[in-house]
Motif scaffolding. Structure first.
Motif, PDB file in Angstrom:
ATOM      1  N   ASP A 283       0.807  -0.616  -0.041  1.00  0.00           N
ATOM      2  CA  ASP A 283      -0.401  -0.281   0.458  1.00  0.00           C
ATOM      3  C   ASP A 283       0.750   1.514  -0.258  1.00  0.00           C
ATOM      4  OD1 ASP A 283      -2.082   1.138   0.472  1.00  0.00           O
ATOM      5  OD2 ASP A 283      -2.460   1.388   2.610  1.00  0.00           O
ATOM      6  N   VAL A 284       0.828   1.853  -1.194  1.00  0.00           N
ATOM      7  CA  VAL A 284       2.060   2.683  -1.107  1.00  0.00           C
ATOM      8  C   VAL A 284       1.664   4.299  -1.042  1.00  0.00           C
ATOM      9  CG1 VAL A 284       4.074   3.891  -3.177  1.00  0.00           C
ATOM     10  CG2 VAL A 284       2.920   1.304  -3.485  1.00  0.00           C
ATOM     11  N   TRP A 285       2.071   5.321  -0.074  1.00  0.00           N
ATOM     12  CA  TRP A 285       1.489   6.342   0.033  1.00  0.00           C
ATOM     13  C   TRP A 285       3.115   7.787   0.073  1.00  0.00           C
ATOM     14  CZ3 TRP A 285      -2.674   7.234   2.636  1.00  0.00           C
ATOM     15  CH2 TRP A 285      -3.758   7.310   3.083  1.00  0.00           C
ATOM     16  N   LEU A 286       2.718   7.976  -0.633  1.00  0.00           N
ATOM     17  CA  LEU A 286       4.254   9.736  -1.374  1.00  0.00           C
ATOM     18  C   LEU A 286       3.216  10.677  -0.621  1.00  0.00           C
ATOM     19  CD1 LEU A 286       3.327   8.722  -4.974  1.00  0.00           C
ATOM     20  CD2 LEU A 286       5.175   8.376  -4.092  1.00  0.00           C
ATOM     21  N   GLY A 287       4.320  11.119   0.276  1.00  0.00           N
ATOM     22  CA  GLY A 287       4.463  12.121   1.138  1.00  0.00           C
ATOM     23  C   GLY A 287       4.815  13.954   0.555  1.00  0.00           C
ATOM     24  N   ASN A 288       3.841  15.265   0.642  1.00  0.00           N
ATOM     25  CA  ASN A 288       4.197  16.240   0.418  1.00  0.00           C
ATOM     26  C   ASN A 288       4.652  17.327   1.275  1.00  0.00           C
ATOM     27  OD1 ASN A 288       4.081  16.509  -3.137  1.00  0.00           O
ATOM     28  ND2 ASN A 288       1.979  15.697  -2.363  1.00  0.00           N
ATOM     29  N   PHE A 289       5.877  17.616   1.968  1.00  0.00           N
ATOM     30  CA  PHE A 289       6.470  18.502   2.874  1.00  0.00           C
ATOM     31  C   PHE A 289       5.816  20.312   2.366  1.00  0.00           C
ATOM     32  CE2 PHE A 289       9.971  15.665   3.565  1.00  0.00           C
ATOM     33  CZ  PHE A 289       9.229  15.147   4.782  1.00  0.00           C
ATOM     34  N   ARG A 290       5.140  20.379   3.530  1.00  0.00           N
ATOM     35  CA  ARG A 290       4.969  21.878   4.179  1.00  0.00           C
ATOM     36  C   ARG A 290       5.285  22.848   2.653  1.00  0.00           C
ATOM     37  NH1 ARG A 290       5.532  23.873   9.445  1.00  0.00           N
ATOM     38  NH2 ARG A 290       5.111  21.931   9.995  1.00  0.00           N
ATOM     39  N   GLY A 291       5.432  23.632   1.662  1.00  0.00           N
ATOM     40  CA  GLY A 291       5.255  24.641   1.232  1.00  0.00           C
ATOM     41  C   GLY A 291       5.948  24.130  -0.127  1.00  0.00           C
ATOM     42  N   ASN A 292       5.178  22.501  -0.817  1.00  0.00           N
ATOM     43  CA  ASN A 292       6.044  21.812  -2.414  1.00  0.00           C
ATOM     44  C   ASN A 292       4.378  22.186  -3.041  1.00  0.00           C
ATOM     45  OD1 ASN A 292       3.723  19.956  -2.397  1.00  0.00           O
ATOM     46  ND2 ASN A 292       5.598  18.808  -2.035  1.00  0.00           N
ATOM     47  N   THR A 293       4.262  22.288  -4.167  1.00  0.00           N
ATOM     48  CA  THR A 293       3.110  21.958  -5.317  1.00  0.00           C
ATOM     49  C   THR A 293       2.047  22.029  -4.660  1.00  0.00           C
ATOM     50  OG1 THR A 293       5.246  21.381  -6.301  1.00  0.00           O
ATOM     51  CG2 THR A 293       2.909  21.813  -7.776  1.00  0.00           C
ATOM     52  N   TYR A 294       1.828  20.429  -3.943  1.00  0.00           N
ATOM     53  CA  TYR A 294       0.980  20.341  -2.851  1.00  0.00           C
ATOM     54  C   TYR A 294       1.029  20.767  -2.037  1.00  0.00           C
ATOM     55  CZ  TYR A 294       1.723  17.176  -7.825  1.00  0.00           C
ATOM     56  OH  TYR A 294       2.008  17.376  -8.959  1.00  0.00           O
ATOM     57  N   SER A 295       1.663  21.004  -1.439  1.00  0.00           N
ATOM     58  CA  SER A 295       1.088  21.206  -0.042  1.00  0.00           C
ATOM     59  C   SER A 295       1.292  22.579   0.300  1.00  0.00           C
ATOM     60  CB  SER A 295       2.254  20.472   0.884  1.00  0.00           C
ATOM     61  OG  SER A 295       1.913  18.707   0.871  1.00  0.00           O
ATOM     62  N   ARG A 296       1.151  23.638  -0.175  1.00  0.00           N
ATOM     63  CA  ARG A 296       0.937  25.187  -0.447  1.00  0.00           C
ATOM     64  C   ARG A 296      -0.050  26.112   0.184  1.00  0.00           C
ATOM     65  NH1 ARG A 296       4.783  28.669  -3.543  1.00  0.00           N
ATOM     66  NH2 ARG A 296       3.605  29.732  -3.000  1.00  0.00           N
ATOM     67  N   ALA A 297      -0.039  25.387   1.824  1.00  0.00           N
ATOM     68  CA  ALA A 297      -2.098  25.727   2.802  1.00  0.00           C
ATOM     69  C   ALA A 297      -1.440  25.265   4.123  1.00  0.00           C
ATOM     70  CB  ALA A 297      -2.825  24.995   2.114  1.00  0.00           C
ATOM     71  N   HIS A 298      -1.758  26.332   4.480  1.00  0.00           N
ATOM     72  CA  HIS A 298      -2.252  26.421   5.374  1.00  0.00           C
ATOM     73  C   HIS A 298      -3.244  27.107   6.809  1.00  0.00           C
ATOM     74  CE1 HIS A 298      -1.173  28.379  10.357  1.00  0.00           C
ATOM     75  NE2 HIS A 298      -0.374  27.198   9.582  1.00  0.00           N
ATOM     76  N   ILE A 299      -4.515  26.332   7.591  1.00  0.00           N
ATOM     77  CA  ILE A 299      -5.209  26.539   7.690  1.00  0.00           C
ATOM     78  C   ILE A 299      -5.668  28.859   8.068  1.00  0.00           C
ATOM     79  CG2 ILE A 299      -6.215  24.773   9.394  1.00  0.00           C
ATOM     80  CD1 ILE A 299      -5.230  25.753  11.923  1.00  0.00           C
ATOM     81  N   SER A 300      -4.383  28.633   8.552  1.00  0.00           N
ATOM     82  CA  SER A 300      -5.044  30.647   8.606  1.00  0.00           C
ATOM     83  C   SER A 300      -3.600  31.196   7.217  1.00  0.00           C
ATOM     84  CB  SER A 300      -4.729  30.913  10.257  1.00  0.00           C
ATOM     85  OG  SER A 300      -3.954  30.708  11.099  1.00  0.00           O
ATOM     86  N   LEU A 301      -2.487  30.640   7.659  1.00  0.00           N
ATOM     87  CA  LEU A 301      -1.939  31.486   6.784  1.00  0.00           C
ATOM     88  C   LEU A 301      -1.528  31.669   5.743  1.00  0.00           C
ATOM     89  CD1 LEU A 301       2.056  30.901   9.165  1.00  0.00           C
ATOM     90  CD2 LEU A 301       0.663  32.786   9.248  1.00  0.00           C
ATOM     91  N   SER A 302      -1.247  32.856   4.806  1.00  0.00           N
ATOM     92  CA  SER A 302      -1.480  32.607   3.119  1.00  0.00           C
ATOM     93  C   SER A 302       0.003  32.429   3.262  1.00  0.00           C
ATOM     94  CB  SER A 302      -1.759  33.538   3.181  1.00  0.00           C
ATOM     95  OG  SER A 302      -1.268  34.168   1.556  1.00  0.00           O
ATOM     96  N   PRO A 303       0.376  31.413   1.854  1.00  0.00           N
ATOM     97  CA  PRO A 303       1.716  31.724   1.396  1.00  0.00           C
ATOM     98  C   PRO A 303       2.675  32.940   0.907  1.00  0.00           C
ATOM     99  CG  PRO A 303       0.333  29.863   0.033  1.00  0.00           C
ATOM    100  CD  PRO A 303      -0.310  30.865   1.136  1.00  0.00           C
TER     101      PRO A 303
END
Ligand SMILES: *[C@@H]1O[C@H](CO)[C@@H](O)[C@H](O)[C@H]1NC(C)=O
Ligand SMILES: *[C@@H]1O[C@H](CO)[C@@H](O)[C@H](O)[C@H]1NC(C)=O
Ligand SMILES: *[C@@H]1O[C@H](CO)[C@@H](O)[C@H](O)[C@H]1NC(C)=O
Ligand SMILES: *[C@@H]1O[C@H](CO)[C@@H](O)[C@H](O)[C@H]1NC(C)=O
Length: 419
Positions: free
Chosen positions: A124-144
């Motif tokens: 069962d293969v999972w691929l992570g994306n760290f904060r700040g990259n193309t797929y993880s440019r989001a935060h509940i209150s802060l804008s990039p």
């Protein structure tokens, strides 16, 4: 020094004349002048992966794909990609390197990329994306566009991002993570997590490091010549881009035009070689447009600053804010080192001789500090470089076969000639 200048000038003419060992060789030089594009004439076919995202690339290869958005303790929204296995499968997590994303693991394509080999074996293969990259440019209150968003280094990725991903997967599957596989920064962050959050590390049964990155002081890559200019560079980037390093849309736009047009394609390949190590034979030129359309995928200036500190000090420790602020945060003038000796997870170290970012000396140092190394393996291709772990033509044979063996807990033994 002047010779180095001339060699660099030649890159910018896109001439393929730099011999593999950065030693000036007049015969190769003349060959390059006569037929600058000799390696690239045959691949005019358009690869749709250039315009697809990770999920679409996986589906195009004929595999099911899912995306899950999860939240870290400090509010970042991260995307996990997944190729789900059968319900009796065991979960594995793959984690990309600096300026990368989940796409890096997929680019090599069906039948070759590690993700597909793992899926074919029933994981069962999972691929992570760290904060700040193309797929993880989001935060509940802060804008990039707010510089607070970019106030992180590999420390935060290790203490927040990995714990969020690992708890999500292990909760959902009600079982521990069978194997964590990291490339480059994907290994740094694991060592941080395992020394700072041992309760999370206990949910991981084994870790495989591709290009293990904790110590970087013996780095050979010419990018180390930029270090003296780092302070000025950092201030400039901070000013223009709010703390984001190499904003991906901007750089990829440049790359798209620079790397896809006949003659100038050489420039891109040569930049890749200059940073990561020369390996003409393993570089798949047909994948170059796909690589530059997905990378770089975004990170923070502070991330680079933390690695620069590691390079300058030769230490693997927390971010150095300067004496006064260190005292406030760490209650000591110097930042504390990560406790590698406290990591109990079994770890395999796979490294290569021509990796210009991670030298064998630095890997050996790590090996001696980690208490539970189960495999220490030097890739048998002497020119294998830092990104060959992801994109080399023969990565399946040279690396992934070994990875799959380690995961089956077969042939685990330490190369005895390690010094
Ligand atoms: C897998 O899950 C489905 C639905 O939850 C179930 O019907 C099926 O029996 C399961 N198969 C196995 C092998 O556990
Ligand atoms: C950035 O976010 C912080 C924390 O929420 C806030 O205090 C600050 O005003 C924001 N800055 C800008 C320029 O929006
Ligand atoms: C792990 O870390 C703790 C806390 O710093 C320390 O007391 C302990 O001795 C360490 N254990 C090992 C095996 O190094
Ligand atoms: C170590 O593993 C290799 C295969 O990878 C095997 O040939 C060798 O015999 C093993 N050595 C020991 C001491 O087990």
């Amino acid at each position: 020094m002047r010779l180095v200048g001339i060699v660099y000038l030649l890159y910018f003419y896109g001439l393929d004349v730099v011999p593999a060992d950065m030693v000036f060789d007049p015969i190769t030089f003349m060959k390059g002048l006569i037929s600058p594009n000799r390696k690239r004439s045959s691949n005019a076919k358009f690869n749709p992966d250039v315009i697809l995202n990770t999920l679409e690339m996986i589906r195009r290869a004929g595999y099911p794909a899912e995306a899950h958005v999860i939240m870290t303790e400090d509010g970042y929204l991260l995307t996990l990609h997944r190729i789900p296995g059968r319900n009796d499968s065991v979960p594995v997590l793959l984690q990309h390197g600096l300026l990368g994303s989940s796409a890096d693991w997929v680019i090599l394509g069906k039948g070759k990329a590690l993700v597909y080999l793992l899926a074919d074996q029933g994981y069962d293969v999972w691929l992570g994306n760290f904060r700040g990259n193309t797929y993880s440019r989001a935060h509940i209150s802060l804008s990039p566009s707010n510089s607070t968003f970019w106030d992180f280094s590999f420390n935060e990725l290790g203490i927040y991002d990995l714990p969020a991903m690992i708890t999500f997967i292990t909760n959902m599957r009600s079982q521990p993570l069978h194997t964590y596989i990291g490339h480059s920064m994907g290994t740094t962050t694991f060592y941080v997590m395992a020394s700072e959050r041992p309760e999370i590390a206990r949910m991981v049964q084994m870790m495989i490091s591709l290009a293990p990155t904790a110590f970087v002081s013996h780095m050979q890559s010419p990018i180390r010549f930029l270090v003296p200019f780092w302070k000025g560079l950092k201030r400039m980037v901070q000013f223009f881009f709010h703390g984001e390093f190499l904003p991906s849309d901007f750089v990829r736009l440049l790359a798209k035009y620079g790397c896809t047009h006949g003659f100038t394609k050489n420039i891109c390949a040569n930049i890749i070689f200059t940073i990561f190590g020369y390996d003409y034979k393993q570089f798949n030129y047909a994948l170059e447009p796909v690589i530059v359309s997905h990378d770089p995928a975004g990170t923070s200036v502070k991330m680079i600053a933390h690695y620069v500190q590691a390079l300058q000090t030769g230490k693997f420790r927390k971010y150095d804010y300067g004496h006064a602020k260190n005292l406030l945060i760490y209650h000591s003038v110097e930042p504390p080192s990560y406790k590698l000796a406290n990591i109990t997870v079994p770890i395999a170290l796979l490294y290569s001789a021509n990796d210009w970012l991670i030298s064998i000396e630095d890997v050996r140092r790590l090996y001696h500090l980690l208490p539970n190394v189960v495999d220490m393996y030097e890739v048998s291709w002497p020119k294998f470089n830092h990104v060959d772990f992801l994109w080399a033509k023969d990565a399946p044979k040279l690396v992934y076969e070994r990875v799959l063996k380690i995961m089956k807990r077969e042939n685990l033994n330490i190369t005895s000639n390690v010094t």
